[in-house]
Write an enzyme that holds these catalytic residues in place. Structure first.
Site, PDB file in Angstrom:
ATOM      1  N   ASP A  62       0.871  -1.161   0.000  1.00  0.00           N
ATOM      2  CA  ASP A  62       0.000   0.000   0.000  1.00  0.00           C
ATOM      3  C   ASP A  62       0.922   1.229   0.000  1.00  0.00           C
ATOM      4  OD1 ASP A  62      -2.420   1.583   0.412  1.00  0.00           O
ATOM      5  OD2 ASP A  62      -1.743   1.789   2.494  1.00  0.00           O
ATOM      6  N   ASP A  70      -0.201   5.079   1.186  1.00  0.00           N
ATOM      7  CA  ASP A  70      -0.500   5.954   2.326  1.00  0.00           C
ATOM      8  C   ASP A  70      -0.413   5.192   3.635  1.00  0.00           C
ATOM      9  OD1 ASP A  70      -1.385   8.799   1.742  1.00  0.00           O
ATOM     10  OD2 ASP A  70      -2.537   7.719   0.235  1.00  0.00           O
ATOM     11  N   ASP A  98      -1.305  -0.798   6.180  1.00  0.00           N
ATOM     12  CA  ASP A  98      -1.385  -0.093   7.462  1.00  0.00           C
ATOM     13  C   ASP A  98      -2.805   0.049   7.974  1.00  0.00           C
ATOM     14  OD1 ASP A  98      -2.129   3.264   7.125  1.00  0.00           O
ATOM     15  OD2 ASP A  98      -1.973   1.959   5.371  1.00  0.00           O
TER      16      ASP A  98
END
Length: 272
Positions: free
Chosen positions: A61, A63, A221
């Protein structure tokens, strides 16, 4: 909307830079301390390491995973939602539960039902432009990422970034940490059939790389992104830049780490 989105993330004016610096001092402190990360990782009672001898592809990922952007996103969403007329408080718990990792259309649908479709589209464009202006001068890679990317390249592994972020946003972040050329593939979820938490963005990445789920590891995250990676059948590792180990484990994450130095130590031990 596509034309407007392509205008995002243009070079900051001097006034924009000054504004970003002024706002930086107001950023909420969301990053876990070193002690907090250690304690959180201990919460992964069922931690299961990847089979690094088999891994052929690494999926990230962006961000919050490559770059710890959640403090910036929190400020942006707080300000932009207030401007759009919402009355509820957009604090860190609300952000984690309702915003982190989700796509802009889904967020706008759920949090701004009073806006028309065209108003939602304009709100997204304005929000992304605000984010780019703030983020461009503030982003840094998560600790250990550069070293991990060096190992990935030296080992001949394939590498992809898989994100719910709009393409201009994703390209700005990768360029901002000087890693735009490190990835074999950039998958933008809203250019695929489904956004995360649907597994399709990760499935698309593996199809394009010519890999199977058992050949890959994914770093996420947020519970939204982790749900997508887990559903795609990929060994998923949580990067605890903002979420808790418990929240990540609840959606099937196999292990959690505080940064990529921990992964490098794991790889070194596994490959001896």
């Amino acid at each position: 909307m596509a034309i407007a989105v392509r205008r995002l993330c243009s070079c900051l004016s001097e006034a924009g830079k000054a504004s970003a610096l002024r706002r930086r001092s107001q950023m909420p402190a969301m990053r876990l301390s070193a002690v907090g990360v250690t304690d959180a990782v201990r919460g992964c009672a069922t931690s299961q390491s990847a089979n690094w001898r088999r891994i052929q592809g690494v999926l990230f990922d962006i961000d919050g995973t490559l770059v710890d952007t959640d403090p910036i996103h929190l400020v942006v969403f707080r300000d932009c939602l207030k401007k759009a007329g919402v009355s509820f408080e957009v604090d860190e718990p609300f952000f984690k539960a309702n915003i982190s990792g989700r796509s802009n259309p889904d967020i706008a649908r759920d949090l701004l039902p009073h806006l028309s479709d065209s108003e939602k589209e304009k709100w997204i464009v304005d929000k992304e432009e605000y984010f780019c202006n703030l983020a461009r001068s503030q982003i840094e890679p998560v600790q250990g990422l550069r070293e991990l990317m060096t190992w990935i390249k030296q080992s001949g592994l394939k590498c992809a970034a898989v994100t719910n972020a709009p393409r201009p946003n994703a390209e700005m972040l990768l360029g901002g940490i000087r890693m735009a050329d490190e990835f074999d593939l950039l998958v933008i979820a809203n250019e695929e059939a489904h956004n995360k938490p649907h597994p399709e963005p990760y499935l698309a990445a593996m199809r394009k790389l010519g890999l199977q789920p058992e050949d890959c590891v994914a770093f996420e995250d947020s519970p939204t992104g982790a749900t997508a990676a887990v559903a795609a059948g990929v060994h998923t590792i949580g990067i605890l830049t903002s979420q808790t180990a418990e929240a990540m484990a609840a959606v099937g994450v196999k292990q959690c780490v505080g940064d990529y130095h921990e992964i490098l130590r794991e790889i070194e031990a596994a490959r001896k």
